[in-house]
Structure formats: C-alpha cells, structure tokens
Design an enzyme around this catalytic site. Sequence first.
Site, short mmCIF file in Angstrom:
data_model
loop_
_atom_site.label_atom_id
_atom_site.label_comp_id
_atom_site.label_asym_id
_atom_site.label_seq_id
_atom_site.Cartn_x
_atom_site.Cartn_y
_atom_site.Cartn_z
N ALA A 152 -12.44 1.90 -4.14
CA ALA A 152 -13.51 1.85 -4.59
C ALA A 152 -13.65 2.96 -5.92
CB ALA A 152 -14.70 2.47 -3.47
N ALA B 240 -5.44 8.77 -1.46
CA ALA B 240 -6.66 8.35 -1.58
C ALA B 240 -7.72 9.12 -0.85
CB ALA B 240 -6.85 6.92 -0.71
N GLY C 274 0.83 -1.28 0.09
CA GLY C 274 0.04 0.01 -0.05
C GLY C 274 0.81 1.10 0.04
N TYR D 205 -18.94 8.17 2.35
CA TYR D 205 -18.14 6.95 2.63
C TYR D 205 -18.64 5.72 2.01
CZ TYR D 205 -13.69 4.47 4.41
OH TYR D 205 -12.69 3.89 4.46
N LYS E 246 -15.29 -1.73 4.77
CA LYS E 246 -14.54 -1.79 6.18
C LYS E 246 -15.27 -2.54 7.33
CE LYS E 246 -11.14 1.19 4.85
NZ LYS E 246 -9.87 0.11 4.47
N ASN F 113 -0.71 -6.39 -7.65
CA ASN F 113 -2.13 -6.03 -7.89
C ASN F 113 -2.81 -7.11 -7.00
OD1 ASN F 113 -4.52 -5.51 -8.51
ND2 ASN F 113 -3.98 -4.82 -10.49
N VAL F 114 -3.57 -6.90 -6.09
CA VAL F 114 -4.44 -7.77 -5.16
C VAL F 114 -5.59 -8.36 -6.17
CG1 VAL F 114 -3.47 -7.17 -2.81
CG2 VAL F 114 -5.81 -6.25 -4.18
N SER G 10 1.54 8.23 2.06
CA SER G 10 0.58 7.02 2.32
C SER G 10 0.93 6.78 3.70
CB SER G 10 1.51 5.63 1.54
OG SER G 10 0.95 5.95 -0.01
N ILE G 11 -0.21 6.12 4.19
CA ILE G 11 -0.01 5.56 5.72
C ILE G 11 0.84 4.44 5.67
CG2 ILE G 11 -1.39 4.41 7.45
CD1 ILE G 11 -3.88 6.09 6.69
P1 NAD Z 1 -3.15 5.91 -0.39
O1 NAD Z 1 -3.53 6.03 -1.57
O2 NAD Z 1 -1.50 6.09 0.02
O3 NAD Z 1 -2.85 3.94 -0.20
C1 NAD Z 1 -3.84 3.17 -0.90
C2 NAD Z 1 -2.91 2.24 -1.50
O4 NAD Z 1 -3.89 1.17 -2.24
C3 NAD Z 1 -2.20 2.63 -2.59
O5 NAD Z 1 -0.80 2.31 -2.40
C4 NAD Z 1 -2.47 1.99 -4.08
O6 NAD Z 1 -1.60 1.47 -4.76
C5 NAD Z 1 -3.09 0.62 -3.29
N1 NAD Z 1 -4.13 -0.13 -4.17
C6 NAD Z 1 -5.26 0.39 -4.69
N2 NAD Z 1 -5.87 -0.66 -5.61
C7 NAD Z 1 -4.90 -1.71 -5.26
C8 NAD Z 1 -4.76 -3.03 -5.99
N3 NAD Z 1 -5.88 -3.35 -6.83
N4 NAD Z 1 -3.76 -3.97 -5.42
C9 NAD Z 1 -2.71 -3.41 -4.78
N5 NAD Z 1 -2.85 -2.31 -4.13
C10 NAD Z 1 -3.72 -1.49 -4.39
O7 NAD Z 1 -4.10 5.92 0.79
P2 NAD Z 1 -4.04 5.86 2.41
O8 NAD Z 1 -5.04 6.88 2.89
O9 NAD Z 1 -2.68 5.56 2.80
O10 NAD Z 1 -4.74 4.33 2.25
C11 NAD Z 1 -4.14 3.18 3.23
C12 NAD Z 1 -5.18 2.52 3.98
O11 NAD Z 1 -5.59 3.31 4.98
C13 NAD Z 1 -6.67 2.21 3.37
O12 NAD Z 1 -6.91 0.86 3.61
C14 NAD Z 1 -7.53 3.30 3.69
O13 NAD Z 1 -8.81 2.75 3.88
C15 NAD Z 1 -6.95 3.26 5.29
N6 NAD Z 1 -7.40 4.56 5.97
C16 NAD Z 1 -7.15 5.79 5.27
C17 NAD Z 1 -7.35 6.90 6.22
C18 NAD Z 1 -7.29 8.25 5.53
O14 NAD Z 1 -8.02 9.32 5.89
N7 NAD Z 1 -6.25 8.52 4.62
C19 NAD Z 1 -8.18 6.73 7.22
C20 NAD Z 1 -8.38 5.56 7.73
C21 NAD Z 1 -8.02 4.44 7.16
O1 0WE Z 2 -10.52 4.70 3.21
C1 0WE Z 2 -10.39 6.04 2.91
C2 0WE Z 2 -10.01 5.98 1.23
C3 0WE Z 2 -10.78 4.97 0.41
C4 0WE Z 2 -10.74 5.40 -1.22
C5 0WE Z 2 -10.60 6.64 -1.50
C6 0WE Z 2 -10.56 6.80 -2.92
C7 0WE Z 2 -10.37 8.25 -3.69
C8 0WE Z 2 -9.91 7.93 -5.09
C9 0WE Z 2 -10.78 4.18 -1.83
N1 0WE Z 2 -11.10 4.34 -3.12
C10 0WE Z 2 -10.82 5.56 -3.71
N2 0WE Z 2 -11.04 5.72 -5.04
C11 0WE Z 2 -10.54 6.80 -5.80
O2 0WE Z 2 -10.81 6.78 -6.97
N3 0WE Z 2 -10.54 6.81 3.74
C12 0WE Z 2 -10.83 6.61 5.22
C13 0WE Z 2 -10.03 8.42 3.65
C14 0WE Z 2 -11.56 8.63 3.40
O3 0WE Z 2 -12.28 8.47 1.91
C15 0WE Z 2 -13.38 9.15 2.28
C16 0WE Z 2 -13.67 9.61 3.50
C17 0WE Z 2 -12.39 9.44 4.06
C18 0WE Z 2 -11.88 10.18 5.47
C19 0WE Z 2 -14.80 9.13 1.30
C20 0WE Z 2 -15.74 9.80 1.58
C21 0WE Z 2 -15.80 10.48 3.17
C22 0WE Z 2 -14.81 10.48 3.79
#
Ligand code: NAD
Ligand code: 0WE
Length: 258
Positions: free
Chosen positions: A98, A198, A13, A158, A165, A67-68, A19-20
């Site tokens: 999504a 994301a 990820g 969301y 989730k 790629n998952v 990225s987290i």
């Molecule tokens: P990010 O975009 O940096 O990470 C998302 C990752 O998912 C990317 O590295 C992308 O390459 C990977 N990905 C997407 N489709 C894939 C696939 N088919 N195969 C392999 N990898 C794939 O964003 P992030 O916010 O760091 O998200 C990481 C996790 O943290 C996610 O599960 C997200 O739901 C969760 N999360 C995010 C937040 C936030 O506010 N950013 C809060 C809570 C939880």
């Molecule tokens: O889990 C997430 C992000 C998930 C995510 C974000 C995207 C944006 C770009 C998954 N798929 C996509 N696809 C794209 O094309 N979060 C926890 C961050 C997040 O996403 C939201 C939030 C928060 C917070 C979406 C709606 C409302 C709040």
Amino acid sequence: MLNLSGKNALVTGIANKHSIAWGIAQQLHKAGANIGVTYLPDERGKMEKKVAELVEPLTPSLFLPCNVQNDEQIQSTFETIRDQWGRIDILIHCLAFANKDDLSGDFSQTSRSGFKTALEISTYSLVQLSGAAKPLMTEGGSIITLTYLGGVRAIPNYNVMGVAKAGLEASVRYLAAELGPQNIRVNAISAGPIRTLASSAVGGILDMIHHVEQVAPLRRTVTQQEVGNTAAFLSSDLASGITGQVLYVDAGYEIMGM
Ligand code: NAD
Ligand code: 0WE
C-alpha cells in the site's frame, strides 16, 4: 514425516533475509522441495542481484522477475513453469503493498487510487496467480498466502491494508471452494508482527511488537522460521484435510480479550 521431495514450489515475495517468504523458502527447501523464486524487478537490477545471492544456497531451479502489476510477467512466469517443470505443486503468495501515506492517519481519507493499488497488489494478485497456477497443478496442490489480524480487527494505521487482507481471506475461501475438486488446497497463515522490510517502514512497529510480547500467551512474537514451518506443514500431505482456512501463527495473540 514432513516430506516435500519431488514437489515443485514457487515462492513469491523474497526481498531480503528478513522476508517472511525467505523463512518459508528455507523450510520448503529443508523438506526437500524443488524451489522456484520470483522477485520484484527494479530498473537497475539491484533487487535481482540481491535476491539471487540470498537464495543461491537453495539452488532454485527457476529464478524469474514477476511484478504482479504486470500481466505479461505473470504469464511468462507460468509459461516458464510449464516448460521447465511441467507441473507445480506449491504456490507461496507472500506479498503486499500500500502507499505509505495510506498506512497512517484517517482511513476515511484513503484515495481511490491508493485503495486500488493496495487491493490490486495485495489481494487481486492471489486470485490471478492462483488462476495461472490452476491448469499446472495437475496432481493437486497447495496455495498459501500471508495475512494479518488487521484484516478482521481494526488495528491502528493498518487502514487500507486491513481491507485488502479482509478481501484476501475471503478470496482464500472462494478459491478453496473452486479448486477443491481438483485437490488443490488454499489456506492463509495469519502471522503476528515480525520485523521485515515492509513492517519496519511502518511507524510504531517496535511498540506493537513490544505489546505482543507483553500480552500473547507465549509472551513473545513469532519468527520467519515458525511461519516457514507452518507453510511447510500446509504444503505437505500432513495437511491433506485442511483448506479454506486462516491459521494463526501469532504466539496466541489472537485469542486474547483484555
Ligand atoms: P517484505 O517486504 O519482505 O515482503 C513483501 C514483498 O512484497 C517484497 O518481497 C516485495 O518485493 C513484494 N512486492 C511488493 N509489491 C510487489 C509487486 N507489485 N509485485 C511483486 N511483488 C511485490 O515483508 P513481509 O513482512 O515479509 O511481507 C510478506 C507478507 O507477509 C505480506 O503479505 C504481509 O502482509 C504479510 N505479513 C507480514 C507481517 C509482518 O509483521 N511482517 C505480519 C503478517 C503478515
Ligand atoms: O502487512 C503488513 C505490511 C504491509 C505493508 C507495509 C508497507 C510499508 C512500506 C504494505 N505496504 C507498505 N508500503 C510501504 O511503502 N504487515 C502485517 C506489517 C504491518 O504493517 C503495519 C502494521 C503491521 C503489523 C502498518 C500499520 C500498522 C501495523
């Protein structure tokens, strides 16, 4: 103290410095873990180059496309782990997806294919990666995934990700129950909103972050580093009694009512 030396950790990820998963990888490295990184490959190899440059300071001993949605890539990732590492101790699942259209508007209008995509990539992938890691976690292990409050509360827009989730958190419990006898712990970190690739693609994320800054007990949001520290703790023997849980790393936001 927190010591992960001698442990092999696979981090999924990482897309960029926000990225987290990058925050987690850095903390695992700091604690002494041997790091492997997977990335989502694209046709032009841009992601491969970008992620490779970013993670170079951690001197990962594995760097693999995964790629998952691609069974062969998952299989080959774990074959490489078996051949090169022999064993894996820590698996970080930090990915979600999504279709953008499904993250706004009416949840009831989510298409069958959009629902499938979100749950395949964001939920099923944890089950599949855990199943592949299981035979290689021969000295026990720690599996960690990332979730969000939208899995237990209805958070505007969301939508289908909330359902994904909820399924992810339930999967954590079923995986913890299955893998516990092998001393493999499975937990989720529920992070507060953080600006990442994301989340930035989502309309209104800055307003949500502002809201959290007003309401959360700590009056701020959390950082990738704080999530990374919690992941390092959960990966370590300090957390040896914790499995099947969802830990909130959200500056306390989740406890608040009005
Ligand atoms: P990010 O975009 O940096 O990470 C998302 C990752 O998912 C990317 O590295 C992308 O390459 C990977 N990905 C997407 N489709 C894939 C696939 N088919 N195969 C392999 N990898 C794939 O964003 P992030 O916010 O760091 O998200 C990481 C996790 O943290 C996610 O599960 C997200 O739901 C969760 N999360 C995010 C937040 C936030 O506010 N950013 C809060 C809570 C939880
Ligand atoms: O889990 C997430 C992000 C998930 C995510 C974000 C995207 C944006 C770009 C998954 N798929 C996509 N696809 C794209 O094309 N979060 C926890 C961050 C997040 O996403 C939201 C939030 C928060 C917070 C979406 C709606 C409302 C709040």
